[in-house]
Design an enzyme around this catalytic site. Structure first.
Site, PDB file in Angstrom:
ATOM      1  N   ASN A  89      -6.724 -73.454 -36.388  1.00  0.00           N
ATOM      2  CA  ASN A  89      -5.916 -73.041 -35.253  1.00  0.00           C
ATOM      3  C   ASN A  89      -6.895 -72.492 -34.218  1.00  0.00           C
ATOM      4  O   ASN A  89      -7.701 -71.635 -34.534  1.00  0.00           O
ATOM      5  CB  ASN A  89      -4.944 -71.945 -35.727  1.00  0.00           C
ATOM      6  CG  ASN A  89      -4.039 -71.451 -34.616  1.00  0.00           C
ATOM      7  OD1 ASN A  89      -4.062 -71.969 -33.505  1.00  0.00           O
ATOM      8  ND2 ASN A  89      -3.231 -70.453 -34.932  1.00  0.00           N
ATOM      9  N   GLY A  90      -6.855 -73.021 -32.996  1.00  0.00           N
ATOM     10  CA  GLY A  90      -7.785 -72.543 -31.964  1.00  0.00           C
ATOM     11  C   GLY A  90      -8.439 -73.709 -31.259  1.00  0.00           C
ATOM     12  O   GLY A  90      -7.985 -74.850 -31.376  1.00  0.00           O
ATOM     13  N   HIS A 122      14.980 -65.800  11.082  1.00  0.00           N
ATOM     14  CA  HIS A 122      15.605 -67.045  11.535  1.00  0.00           C
ATOM     15  C   HIS A 122      16.896 -67.337  10.772  1.00  0.00           C
ATOM     16  O   HIS A 122      17.365 -68.474  10.756  1.00  0.00           O
ATOM     17  CB  HIS A 122      14.622 -68.205  11.383  1.00  0.00           C
ATOM     18  CG  HIS A 122      13.380 -68.016  12.202  1.00  0.00           C
ATOM     19  ND1 HIS A 122      13.360 -68.110  13.566  1.00  0.00           N
ATOM     20  CD2 HIS A 122      12.114 -67.671  11.851  1.00  0.00           C
ATOM     21  CE1 HIS A 122      12.148 -67.865  14.022  1.00  0.00           C
ATOM     22  NE2 HIS A 122      11.364 -67.585  12.977  1.00  0.00           N
ATOM     23  N   ARG A 170       7.341 -71.906 -33.761  1.00  0.00           N
ATOM     24  CA  ARG A 170       6.196 -71.883 -32.838  1.00  0.00           C
ATOM     25  C   ARG A 170       6.061 -73.186 -32.071  1.00  0.00           C
ATOM     26  O   ARG A 170       5.320 -73.253 -31.097  1.00  0.00           O
ATOM     27  CB  ARG A 170       4.892 -71.672 -33.632  1.00  0.00           C
ATOM     28  CG  ARG A 170       4.809 -70.335 -34.308  1.00  0.00           C
ATOM     29  CD  ARG A 170       3.728 -70.330 -35.363  1.00  0.00           C
ATOM     30  NE  ARG A 170       2.388 -70.365 -34.817  1.00  0.00           N
ATOM     31  CZ  ARG A 170       1.545 -69.347 -34.866  1.00  0.00           C
ATOM     32  NH1 ARG A 170       1.897 -68.233 -35.443  1.00  0.00           N
ATOM     33  NH2 ARG A 170       0.342 -69.444 -34.366  1.00  0.00           N
ATOM     34  N   GLU A 187      18.241 -68.045 -12.611  1.00  0.00           N
ATOM     35  CA  GLU A 187      18.483 -68.889 -13.783  1.00  0.00           C
ATOM     36  C   GLU A 187      18.819 -68.086 -15.039  1.00  0.00           C
ATOM     37  O   GLU A 187      19.519 -68.590 -15.910  1.00  0.00           O
ATOM     38  CB  GLU A 187      17.316 -69.849 -14.046  1.00  0.00           C
ATOM     39  CG  GLU A 187      16.042 -69.199 -14.501  1.00  0.00           C
ATOM     40  CD  GLU A 187      14.918 -70.193 -14.710  1.00  0.00           C
ATOM     41  OE1 GLU A 187      15.177 -71.345 -15.053  1.00  0.00           O
ATOM     42  OE2 GLU A 187      13.749 -69.782 -14.540  1.00  0.00           O
ATOM     43  N   TRP A 238      -0.116 -78.183 -32.980  1.00  0.00           N
ATOM     44  CA  TRP A 238       0.313 -78.314 -31.585  1.00  0.00           C
ATOM     45  C   TRP A 238      -0.905 -78.871 -30.874  1.00  0.00           C
ATOM     46  O   TRP A 238      -1.926 -78.203 -30.728  1.00  0.00           O
ATOM     47  CB  TRP A 238       0.737 -76.952 -31.040  1.00  0.00           C
ATOM     48  CG  TRP A 238       0.919 -76.929 -29.562  1.00  0.00           C
ATOM     49  CD1 TRP A 238       0.001 -76.551 -28.622  1.00  0.00           C
ATOM     50  CD2 TRP A 238       2.098 -77.290 -28.836  1.00  0.00           C
ATOM     51  NE1 TRP A 238       0.541 -76.659 -27.373  1.00  0.00           N
ATOM     52  CE2 TRP A 238       1.818 -77.111 -27.469  1.00  0.00           C
ATOM     53  CE3 TRP A 238       3.368 -77.756 -29.206  1.00  0.00           C
ATOM     54  CZ2 TRP A 238       2.752 -77.371 -26.470  1.00  0.00           C
ATOM     55  CZ3 TRP A 238       4.289 -78.005 -28.202  1.00  0.00           C
ATOM     56  CH2 TRP A 238       3.985 -77.812 -26.860  1.00  0.00           C
ATOM     57  N   GLU A 250       9.570 -68.482  -6.753  1.00  0.00           N
ATOM     58  CA  GLU A 250       9.590 -68.426  -8.218  1.00  0.00           C
ATOM     59  C   GLU A 250      10.334 -67.176  -8.703  1.00  0.00           C
ATOM     60  O   GLU A 250      11.095 -67.232  -9.674  1.00  0.00           O
ATOM     61  CB  GLU A 250       8.145 -68.475  -8.747  1.00  0.00           C
ATOM     62  CG  GLU A 250       7.974 -68.330 -10.243  1.00  0.00           C
ATOM     63  CD  GLU A 250       8.651 -69.414 -11.076  1.00  0.00           C
ATOM     64  OE1 GLU A 250       9.171 -70.386 -10.517  1.00  0.00           O
ATOM     65  OE2 GLU A 250       8.685 -69.244 -12.309  1.00  0.00           O
ATOM     66  N   LYS A 265      15.562 -77.012 -21.714  1.00  0.00           N
ATOM     67  CA  LYS A 265      14.117 -76.791 -21.591  1.00  0.00           C
ATOM     68  C   LYS A 265      13.431 -78.033 -21.025  1.00  0.00           C
ATOM     69  O   LYS A 265      12.457 -77.935 -20.293  1.00  0.00           O
ATOM     70  CB  LYS A 265      13.546 -76.435 -22.971  1.00  0.00           C
ATOM     71  CG  LYS A 265      12.068 -76.060 -22.945  1.00  0.00           C
ATOM     72  CD  LYS A 265      11.830 -74.737 -22.238  1.00  0.00           C
ATOM     73  CE  LYS A 265      10.371 -74.454 -21.980  1.00  0.00           C
ATOM     74  NZ  LYS A 265      10.182 -73.540 -20.847  1.00  0.00           N
ATOM     75  N   CYS A 283      -1.178 -73.448 -33.332  1.00  0.00           N
ATOM     76  CA  CYS A 283      -0.839 -74.182 -34.546  1.00  0.00           C
ATOM     77  C   CYS A 283      -0.405 -73.176 -35.602  1.00  0.00           C
ATOM     78  O   CYS A 283      -0.633 -71.981 -35.466  1.00  0.00           O
ATOM     79  CB  CYS A 283      -2.047 -74.948 -35.053  1.00  0.00           C
ATOM     80  SG  CYS A 283      -2.708 -76.094 -33.845  1.00  0.00           S
ATOM     81  N   LYS A 301      13.575 -67.325 -11.105  1.00  0.00           N
ATOM     82  CA  LYS A 301      13.643 -66.629 -12.402  1.00  0.00           C
ATOM     83  C   LYS A 301      14.919 -65.793 -12.471  1.00  0.00           C
ATOM     84  O   LYS A 301      15.625 -65.809 -13.467  1.00  0.00           O
ATOM     85  CB  LYS A 301      12.448 -65.696 -12.622  1.00  0.00           C
ATOM     86  CG  LYS A 301      11.117 -66.297 -12.980  1.00  0.00           C
ATOM     87  CD  LYS A 301      11.024 -66.949 -14.330  1.00  0.00           C
ATOM     88  CE  LYS A 301      11.475 -68.364 -14.305  1.00  0.00           C
ATOM     89  NZ  LYS A 301      10.591 -69.428 -14.069  1.00  0.00           N
TER      90      LYS A 301
HETATM   91  C1  F6R Z   1      12.447 -72.830 -14.559  1.00  0.00           C
HETATM   92  C2  F6R Z   1      12.146 -74.034 -15.309  1.00  0.00           C
HETATM   93  C3  F6R Z   1      12.434 -75.345 -14.681  1.00  0.00           C
HETATM   94  C4  F6R Z   1      11.290 -76.317 -14.976  1.00  0.00           C
HETATM   95  C5  F6R Z   1      11.645 -77.731 -14.459  1.00  0.00           C
HETATM   96  C6  F6R Z   1      10.495 -78.697 -14.636  1.00  0.00           C
HETATM   97  O1  F6R Z   1      12.114 -71.689 -15.268  1.00  0.00           O
HETATM   98  O2  F6R Z   1      11.691 -73.972 -16.411  1.00  0.00           O
HETATM   99  O3  F6R Z   1      12.636 -75.230 -13.320  1.00  0.00           O
HETATM  100  O4  F6R Z   1      10.136 -75.847 -14.355  1.00  0.00           O
HETATM  101  O5  F6R Z   1      12.767 -78.202 -15.123  1.00  0.00           O
HETATM  102  O6  F6R Z   1      10.160 -78.810 -15.977  1.00  0.00           O
HETATM  103  P1  F6R Z   1       8.770 -79.405 -16.427  1.00  0.00           P
HETATM  104  O7  F6R Z   1       7.719 -78.471 -15.962  1.00  0.00           O
HETATM  105  O8  F6R Z   1       8.864 -79.488 -17.911  1.00  0.00           O
HETATM  106  O9  F6R Z   1       8.634 -80.746 -15.776  1.00  0.00           O
END
Ligand code: F6R
Length: 614
Positions: free
Chosen positions: A102-103, A510, A27, A494, A76, A487, A609, A2, A491
């Site tokens: 906050n916390g 394979h 934030r 993307e 938050w 993963e 996002k 927060c 990373k």
């Molecule tokens: C990769 C990434 C995406 C999300 C995916 C699901 O770094 O951020 O692959 O993981 O779009 O998003 P959430 O978790 O918000 O359902």
């Protein structure tokens, strides 16, 4: 997570406080509120943006005029949905004390029951509200106390983390603040003082600041401030001169939000476990699923649905739940699950995992599973999100807002939640009390181990520089580390736009082995576990085809360095917690490769996002 702002001086407080809140918007938050003192205490709070709050104040006319002290907050949510009533400041019943926090107050539910039994009425679902009633109770029981003393005594009852600001119309010329775990900064102006959870709201007014340390309190008036410990011992504080730009402060001094979020992980991990991991008792306390735990334990099958990085966390969840709780688990892409007429019944538990809680495919999978009669549980980061609301029960990850598009800290938080869930499902059934304690101890050691990995950031950047021009990359791991290979590849692709694929290491022969030549970097996870020797053979296979091997290995290992061109050593840990460590070098490698290529890591092309469309 927060945001906190406070002001005491000779200028109008309300516009300064609102401006300060805007500086903290980066934030992330879901509601905002303000309290000022101008004779009376005036409190306004609103769900949504600081703009909403500002509109409300404009509508209320001149109520805040003349106030030269006040506090304000962006929330938050952690306990209780984002709403007007859960927004801060919280007030005591008589409306003469206001508090922002906050916390997380870990023992809030015990404190709350105690206060309720003494006649206190709560107006929110937050953990924070207990603090204001606690102060009120102590002050009422001894009206000769000063606000400072009442706050001090109250804090002795509190377990958990806090940064708080308290004001009272009974002592209108002061702000009392305290810190344990959550940062607080005091800005020193000319006959005026600013308070904030970070320097962003302060830097435009003054560059002289005092950082409170854990366990310290301060009393701030228009002319002075004193800092003492919570035990009432006066402290000499050094005044620091800020030389940061506002942008740098917002990113905590890091170049990008993604890097900041990678570095936040040790702290976030502690937050995720806070109040939940009880090593000595050999159990986990998971409030959000407590009432459903028996039903969860009786599930014939668990189906995990998610997308992207959350799906990778789900795969680790599969390994954890099957390993410890011995319940069969299936992991499905939410987008596939929703269209493939899945076999799901009331005997199944469906777990949906989502950072944002708004992902369209995950939401559709959740609704379908409900329609088919399954019990649906959620693991979300955003409190009050659609997925969190529509699931029967669930657990929040408490990772705080994740601003970088590429998920990092939310992933490790999800894995920790799944680990705790696996322990809860195993307890009394499949593993002994001692084994649970051992596993929880392993888990509790992870944050420190991650910090040690983060210390290698510069060395990892040097490796990244060597591979920044790669066209393709392969990521290989086995067992608990197979999802980490996926993963790691995600990373990299993307944010750097390098084509990358993750595979279980043994699958290489394979097909993917055909890709290996002297230009192909192959990232191996070769930590010491039951597949270690097999992985060494896989590395040999890559080497003999001239592939370039970069390996993550356990500290002290000598074998891997013989075979690999670069080795990143990480602390040893048990297999089930290992993904929480092995993923970190991959996050850093992807970050550095992408920035060295000049990519916008916080906002990679074509990505959002929160994917709220199909
Ligand atoms: C990769 C990434 C995406 C999300 C995916 C699901 O770094 O951020 O692959 O993981 O779009 O998003 P959430 O978790 O918000 O359902």
């Amino acid at each position: 997570m927060c945001g906190i702002v406070g002001y005491i001086g000779r200028r109008e407080a309300a516009p300064l406080l609102l401006n300060g809140l805007k500086r903290l918007e980066y934030r992330g938050y879901d509601s905002a509120g303000i309290a000022v003192l101008n004779g009376d205490m005036q409190v306004f709070k609103r769900k949504g943006s600081v703009g909403n709050l500002e509109e409300m104040l404009n509508v209320s006319g001149t109520v805040m005029l003349g106030a030269t002290a006040g506090i304000a907050h962006t929330r938050w949510a952690t306990h209780g949905d984002p709403s007007d009533r859960n927004a801060h400041p919280h007030m005591n019943v008589t409306g003469d004390i206001a508090l922002i926090h906050n916390g997380i107050v870990e023992n809030y539910s015990t404190l709350k029951q105690d206060l309720i039994s003494q006649g206190y009425v709560f107006n929110s679902d937050t953990d924070s509200e207990v603090l204001v009633h606690l102060i009120d109770r102590i002050w009422k029981s001894d009206p000769s106390l000063e606000l400072e003393a009442a706050v001090r005594q109250a804090l002795r009852h509190v377990e958990g983390a806090y940064g708080i600001c308290v004001v009272s119309s009974r002592e209108p010329d002061k702000i009392v603040v305290a810190r344990k775990g959550s940062p607080l900064v005091i800005g020193i102006g000319n006959n005026e003082f600013f308070i904030a959870s970070d320097a962003a709201p302060i830097v435009e007014h003054t560059n002289k600041v005092v950082y409170l340390s854990d366990g310290e309190m301060a009393v701030i008036t228009r002319d002075n401030y004193t800092v003492k410990t919570i035990e009432n011992v006066e402290q000499e504080k050094r005044v620091t001169e800020l030389d940061f730009s506002l942008e740098k402060i917002e990113k905590g001094g890091y170049e990008h939000f993604m890097l900041k979020e990678i570095f936040e992980q040790p702290e976030v991990m502690r937050d995720v476990m806070r109040g939940r991991v009880r090593i000595d008792e050999g159990r986990v306390q998971l409030g959000g699923i407590e009432d459903y735990l028996d039903r969860l334990k009786q599930a014939k099958r668990v189906v995990i649905c998610a997308c992207g990085t959350s799906w990778h966390a789900g795969l680790i969840g599969e390994y954890l739940i099957e390993e410890f709780a011995r319940i069969p688990v299936e992991v499905d892409y939410a987008s596939e699950f929703r269209y493939r007429n899945p076999i799901v019944s009331s005997d199944d538990v469906v777990i949906v995992i989502s950072q944002s809680g708004e992902t369209a495919d995950t939401l559709a999978a959740l609704r379908l599973a409900k329609e088919k009669g399954a019990m649906v549980m959620g693991i979300c980061n955003v409190v009050g999100s659609t997925i969190a609301r529509e699931t029967l029960c669930g657990m929040y990850t408490h990772a705080g807002p994740e601003v970088g598009v590429a998920s990092t800290k939310a992933f490790t938080a999800q894995v920790i939640v799944l680990f705790m869930l696996a322990m809860a499902l195993s307890k009394g059934r499949t593993i002994s009390h001692d084994e649970i304690r051992l596993n929880l101890r392993e888990l509790a050691e992870v944050p420190d181990k991650v910090s040690r990995i983060l210390e290698q950031n510069d060395a990892i950047k040097v490796i990244a520089n060597e591979f920044k021009d790669a066209k393709n990359a392969l990521y290989l791991g086995r067992g608990f580390n197979f999802p980490v290979a996926l993963e790691g590849a995600l990373k990299l692709k993307e944010i750097s736009y390098i084509h990358a694929e993750g595979y279980p290491a043994a699958e290489m022969k394979h097909g993917p082995i055909a890709l290996i030549d002297e230009d192909m970097p192959v990232f191996f996870i070769a930590t010491r576990d039951n597949t270690y020797t097999k992985i060494l053979s896989n590395i040999e296979e890559v080497r003999s085809r001239k592939g370039r091997v970069i390996a993550i290995a356990s500290e002290g290992d000598r074998e891997v360095s013989r075979l690999a061109e670069h080795v990143i050593y990480i602390p040893q840990a048990s297999g089930p917690v290992m993904p929480l460590l092995t993923v970190v070098p991959f996050q850093l490698l992807a970050y550095h490769i992408a920035t060295l290529r000049g990519c916008n890591v916080d906002r990679p092309r074509n990505l959002a996002k929160s994917v709220t469309v199909e």
